[in-house]
Design a protein around this motif. Structure first.
Motif, PDB file in Angstrom:
ATOM      1  N   ARG A 174      -0.994  -2.910  10.068  1.00 43.61           N
ATOM      2  CA  ARG A 174      -1.654  -1.608  10.021  1.00 43.61           C
ATOM      3  C   ARG A 174      -1.402  -0.917   8.678  1.00 43.61           C
ATOM      4  O   ARG A 174      -2.286  -0.280   8.115  1.00 43.61           O
ATOM      5  N   HIS A 175      -0.197  -1.068   8.205  1.00 50.40           N
ATOM      6  CA  HIS A 175       0.140  -0.490   6.899  1.00 50.40           C
ATOM      7  C   HIS A 175      -0.635  -1.187   5.776  1.00 50.40           C
ATOM      8  O   HIS A 175      -1.206  -0.544   4.902  1.00 50.40           O
TER       9      HIS A 175
ATOM     10  N   GLY B  22      -2.904   1.775   5.992  1.00 48.92           N
ATOM     11  CA  GLY B  22      -1.896   2.786   6.292  1.00 48.92           C
ATOM     12  C   GLY B  22      -1.180   3.296   5.057  1.00 48.92           C
ATOM     13  O   GLY B  22      -0.612   4.378   5.071  1.00 48.92           O
ATOM     14  N   ASP B  23      -1.224   2.499   3.993  1.00 49.71           N
ATOM     15  CA  ASP B  23      -0.538   2.928   2.777  1.00 49.71           C
ATOM     16  C   ASP B  23      -1.346   3.937   1.980  1.00 49.71           C
ATOM     17  O   ASP B  23      -0.871   4.517   1.023  1.00 49.71           O
TER      18      ASP B  23
ATOM     19  N   ALA C  24       3.116  -3.471  10.579  1.00 48.36           N
ATOM     20  CA  ALA C  24       3.102  -3.842   9.160  1.00 48.36           C
ATOM     21  C   ALA C  24       1.676  -4.169   8.714  1.00 48.36           C
ATOM     22  O   ALA C  24       1.253  -3.806   7.615  1.00 48.36           O
TER      23      ALA C  24
END
Lengths: 587, 256, 252
Positions: free
Chosen positions: C187-188, C192-193, C185
């Motif tokens: 990382r997102h 990552g998003d 999460a």
């Protein structure tokens, strides 16, 4: 034999073959035209031999070396093909391939990038500039996957795992094709107003080959029997670098990208032997030259332990090799227990591509039968006596599209479906089912192995008159086996049964290859005759064209089309047109 | 090599079948597919097995070797010295014959995924750092081993509710494409059934192309779906600002 | 153009001999280890009111929320649920407990009876796992306190010193930091998003962060197990000290 039934399907256009060319043609025919199109493939969608292409697609963007342009691409292609190419095809190809590559990008392909964010291009054998758009070493996979997903969204219907055994021609024009579904053995008739052949080559005629099982030349053989001319059949390309060891992977392709990225070839004595054969281009010489050089080194007793040469990329460092050649790294690691980032590996020539094939019109890919078109490896003309690496993928796209356009134009003259002769179909069904009714006959796999042995011994990379003649006699003797091949089991997914027709097709084409190899009494490109070792100007003027009357193959010569002045001029500078100052050249 | 390998190959059709034992002379570096071809050429010409390239590029020859989903052309016989090598068809798909299964369901699903929708026509301006992320997904050879091992499809009859790992990778390939302008989250949350995946990573374990399916495709997609459909703060902020969900850039579409 | 995300997976040593174990071995081991850990934690949390031994404080009892407000009923409960929720919703532990406890699936390619009623993470309560990011924020707060504890563990009554307990708490804080910052999460959130890191010119800080987290993320499972063990060890060590079973060893 009781009367067999078959399913009948009607389409405006059928495309036989679902490789790059077939899918590109199908997309061109069906997108926004409302035409009903079917793609018929011998295996599953997306598995065609196109996936095996590794190095890249040649297109003269000049993203890395700005001097590049279509003129130089054209120049390289003609020189690589030793001038028996159809110049018009080479011209179209050089001019249109950048647009086709960009189309791929629009449809989802993600090429490697330059620091400026454009498509990266790599060096390749006999290309004057860095020209090959690539994705690591799996460009073919990217191409076919992109085309596959494009195709299924343009309303094309795909028939997977279908063997086509006969091309139907009625009243001098194409009527469709007939065959059976491999999954259950049921017969199926595709009636079509136009047929596009994109069935690829016939590299399976050799044992040591980079080709998948599909490359059995079905399309060329079908068309040949239906009355279409084949051309340049003697031209079979051997890729210089195939894997050698272990035996199970012998022939498996090692991409030219290894040399493109800086790989070095050495003989058993550690010498970079290419300096004896092509001191200027060294490892990046054209494929025919490099393949012959390795062959000669092995013959001279300077080969590697298993009869090849050493190829070394380890000096580039593990990170670079893994990023640019991940497939090769993986292939050697799992199949040969060898780390190419650390040590050199053995390579030897492997059958790779068939330059010859169905004779087509350069603009529309039309064959001599109205309504029948051909594109990709099955067609002939672009590559002449030797194909340059990377020209195949762009060939598929450029001429796949051209074939599609050709078919559309042909259909716009409102041709109706041709009649199909029922008795012809009955006879065909009987013929196809014959192998089940010959108990105790010959195993088709063994006939295939025999065929490969003959071709390897008599018509391989090094040829000569007597050896070819002896080979031809053996082939004619092997032909006697065809009506004796038999198979057990049911019609449901029976590979032995499928092999019967593959072997028949290959035998026919092999005969054509040997006959025209006998007649070309010189060495040119991929065709190397030890009894005529020189390239002779008078042979540059002709192509060998073959036709089949149902019994015999007849060979005739046709003059190579002469280039117009604006193109001949490109060869007058003594160097690649891109290296000449830009003024004074037309665009 | 002199030694002999023993294989136990499942032979049969939809009505049933059994394992048949074959013996094959060994050769250096032999893979399971070599052994099967030997059987086919010499002992059982009608043995049905799918293969094309025999180089792990095409993904045709997926099957289960000693219970593990594998590519037959990449599985070495010498990994199983002294064992009988059992070869069975992929269990998740209906049998056609012997080792050949009907994988057509996958091709049906493929049609449900909308294609790339570029925000402007090629040539694209794209840096390698952005390309690298999606290029991992482009390595897929569609062998469907991940679909075979995925328990949602294998044990829970989830074909109606979940597209399977292969197609999560495919959607991720478009969704994370720098130039793609389409909004794929509603598809993921609903029809594609991303929520059916419980990140147990078998797909990653069997992937012959070493695509980190779960970590790099499925979980990032789950996080994006969470942004849109689960995160209460983000949902509230979107409501308050009146912004529409979807890509921030305005797609300037033009077809070619 | 190196692809750091892939090296770890492709660099496997060739020919790891596949010793075929029955498929149920792995889930049973997971079930046992996690089960014992849960039982231990329950015992610790439900039957103890303090985790402090001189300058050491057990990670189960930190921060001492109960102490701040003078609540002294089951002190650990005010905090211990945070890491529990974090681990429960963690993408890595989800793999482990779905395999170990739910047998969804018990092993890859295991033949199991068809169970069509499976609904994955589409329904509550399992859909709650989609909010893992909030657990991450909460655990970040706890993590700050654990670092504070780790530092304080080096300051004894008579000044700076190093005991076995200090080292254990330090290692625990380090492992938990790796575990938390390799989170999917996280990382997102750090990048990552995004679909494009360079579209506004040069690759951004966000790209560099995302790259770094991605590299750690490869070993998220390793951090998860290691930090589970270190939390356990830290708590057990302090509990044993408090019970007088063992004595802290001062190194200097």
């Amino acid at each position: 034999m009781g009367k067999e039934s078959y399913e009948s399907l009607d389409y405006d256009v059928i495309v036989i073959g679902a490789g790059g060319a077939g899918l590109r043609a199908a997309v061109e025919v069906s997108e926004n035209t409302g035409l009903k199109v079917a793609v018929i493939t011998k295996s599953l969608l997306g598995k065609a031999h196109t996936v095996m292409a590794e190095g890249g697609a040649a297109a003269s963007f000049g993203n890395v070396e700005a001097q590049d342009g279509w003129e130089t691409h054209f120049y390289d292609t003609m020189r690589g093909g030793h001038f028996i190419n159809n110049y018009r095809m080479a011209e179209i190809h050089a001019k249109e391939s950048p647009d086709r590559v960009l189309e791929l990008e629009n449809w989802g392909a993600v090429f490697d990038r330059t620091p400026e964010g454009r498509i990266m291009q790599r060096a390749f054998g006999a290309h004057s500039f860095r020209r090959l758009c690539h994705i690591g070493d799996r460009t073919g996979l990217e191409l076919i996957r992109t085309m596959q997903y494009k195709a299924i969204h343009t309303g094309i219907e795909v028939y997977q795992e279908v063997t086509m055994t006969k091309l139907l021609v009625q009243d001098g024009r194409v009527a469709g094709a007939f065959g059976y579904l491999r999954s259950d053995g049921r017969f199926v008739l595709f009636r079509a107003r136009a047929v596009i052949l994109a069935t690829g080559g016939w590299g399976k005629i050799f044992k040591v080959t980079s080709n998948s099982w599909e490359s059995t030349g079905d399309g060329a053989a079908l068309a040949f029997r239906a009355g279409v001319d084949l051309m340049d059949m003697e031209m079979v390309q051997f890729h210089p670098t195939g894997m050698v060891w272990p035996p199970g992977v012998r022939g498996l392709l090692v991409t030219e990208g290894v040399r493109g990225e800086g790989g070095l070839l050495r003989n058993a004595e550690g010498e970079r032997f290419m300096k004896t054969y092509d001191p200027e281009r060294m490892e990046l010489s054209s494929r025919d030259v490099v393949a012959r050089s390795i062959f000669k080194e092995v013959q001279a007793g300077r080969g590697s332990p298993h009869g090849g040469a050493w190829l070394d990329i380890s000096h580039k460092g593990p990170d670079y090799v893994k990023a640019k050649l991940p497939g090769m790294y993986e292939q050697f690691r799992t199949l040969a227990d060898l780390d190419i980032t650390k040590e050199p590996f053995e390579v030897a020539p492997t059958c790779h591509y068939t330059m010859g094939g169905v004779r087509v019109d350069a603009e529309t890919c039309a064959t001599s039968i109205p309504g029948l078109f051909a594109a990709g490896e099955v067609a002939c003309g672009l590559h002449g006596a030797n194909r340059l690496g990377g020209n195949s993928l762009s060939d598929l796209l450029v001429f796949g599209r051209r074939a599609g356009l050709g078919a559309r134009e042909y259909l716009s003259q409102s041709v109706d479906w041709a009649q199909v002769d029922e008795s012809e179909l009955d006879a065909e069904m009987d013929r196809v089912l014959e192998p089940f009714h010959r108990p105790g006959g010959v195993n088709p796999y063994h006939v295939h192995e025999e065929l490969q042995a003959i071709m390897t011994e008599h018509a391989s990379i090094m040829r000569s008159g007597d050896v070819l003649q002896a080979g031809l006699e053996k082939l004619l003797a092997l032909k006697e086996m065809v009506p004796k091949m038999s198979i057990d089991g049911s019609r449901v997914y029976n590979p032995g049964w499928h092999a019967v027709f593959d072997v028949e097709n290959m035998l026919l084409l092999c005969e054509g290859i040997v006959k025209s190899a006998l007649e070309r009494k010189e060495s040119r490109g991929a065709h190397w005759r030890t009894d005529y070792p020189d390239e002779l100007p008078q042979w540059q003027e002709i192509n060998f064209v073959e036709s089949f009357d149902g019994e015999n193959i007849r060979l005739r010569t046709e003059p190579v089309k002469a280039m117009p002045e604006n193109l001949t001029k490109l060869f007058s500078y003594g160097k690649a047109p891109g290296l000449v100052a830009r003024e004074g050249k037309e665009s | 090599m002199g030694e002999e390998f023993r294989l136990s190959v499942w032979r049969g059709d939809p009505s049933g079948g059994q394992e048949v034992e074959y013996r094959v002379p060994g050769e250096t570096g032999m893979v399971v597919l070599d052994a099967l071809q030997y059987i086919q050429h010499n002992q059982a010409p009608d043995l049905a097995v799918r293969w094309n390239c025999k180089a792990a590029h095409c993904g045709s020859c997926g099957a289960e070797v000693n219970g593990q989903p594998k590519l037959l052309c990449k599985t070495r016989m010498d990994d199983y010295v002294g064992e009988t090598v059992s070869v069975k068809p992929m269990q998740t798909f209906p049998i056609i014959k012997d080792l050949v299964t009907d994988v057509s369901w996958n091709y049906q699903v493929a049609k449900e995924i909308p294609p790339l929708d570029p925000m402007y026509p090629a040539p694209f301006q794209m840096q390698q750092v952005d390309a690298t992320r999606v290029q991992e997904f482009h390595r897929c050879i569609e062998c469907f081993l991940c679909q075979d091992t995925c328990h949602v499809l294998r044990n829970h009859e989830g074909q109606q509710q979940y597209f399977g790992p292969r197609f999560m990778v495919k959607i991720a390939e478009y969704e994370m494409h720098p130039i793609d302008g389409a909004d794929r989250l509603p598809l993921l949350a609903d029809q594609a059934g991303l929520g059916m995946c419980n990140v147990t990573k078998c797909c990653t374990e069997v992937c012959p192309q070493h695509i980190r399916i779960t970590d790099n495709a499925i979980i990032p997609l789950k996080e994006r779906v969470a942004d849109r459909y689960y995160d209460p703060v983000k949902i509230l902020l979107r409501r308050l600002s009146g912004k529409k969900a979807g890509p921030t850039q305005t797609p300037s579409r033009s077809s070619t | 153009m190196a692809q750091p995300l892939e090296q770890t997976t492709t660099a496997k040593t060739p020919k790891a001999k596949s010793k075929t174990r029955p498929y149920w071995v792995e889930p049973v081991v997971t079930m046992t280890v996690l089960g014992v850990w849960v039982l231990y934690s329950l015992w610790e949390v439900l039957f103890h009111n303090s985790g402090t031994y001189h300058n050491y404080i057990s990670p189960y009892f930190s921060p001492g929320v109960g102490e701040w407000f003078g609540w002294h009923v089951l002190d650990a409960l005010y905090v211990a649920w945070v890491p529990l929720v974090f681990r429960f919703s963690c993408y890595y532990y989800r793999r482990e407990y779905y395999r170990g406890f739910f047998w969804d699936p018990p092993g890859c390619a295991a033949a199991d009876k068809p169970r069509p009623r499976y609904s994955g993470e589409t329904k509550w309560p399992l859909a709650f796992n989609n909010l893992h990011r909030y657990a991450w924020f909460l655990v970040l707060i706890v993590l700050i306190f654990l670092w504070k504890d780790a530092v304080e563990a080096f300051f004894f009554k008579n000044g700076f010193g190093v005991g076995v307990g200090s080292l254990i708490l330090l290692v625990n804080a380090v492992l938990l930091t790796f575990y938390s910052f390799s989170c999917h999460a996280f990382r997102h959130m750090v990048g990552g998003d995004k679909d494009c890191y360079s579209c506004d010119g040069k690759p951004t800080t966000s790209y560099k962060l995302w790259q770094r987290v991605s590299r750690w993320n490869v070993f998220h499972g390793t951090w998860a197990w290691a930090s589970l063990a270190s939390v356990w060890a830290a708590d057990l060590y302090i509990r044993l000290l408090m019970m007088g079973v063992i004595h802290d060893v001062r190194l200097f």
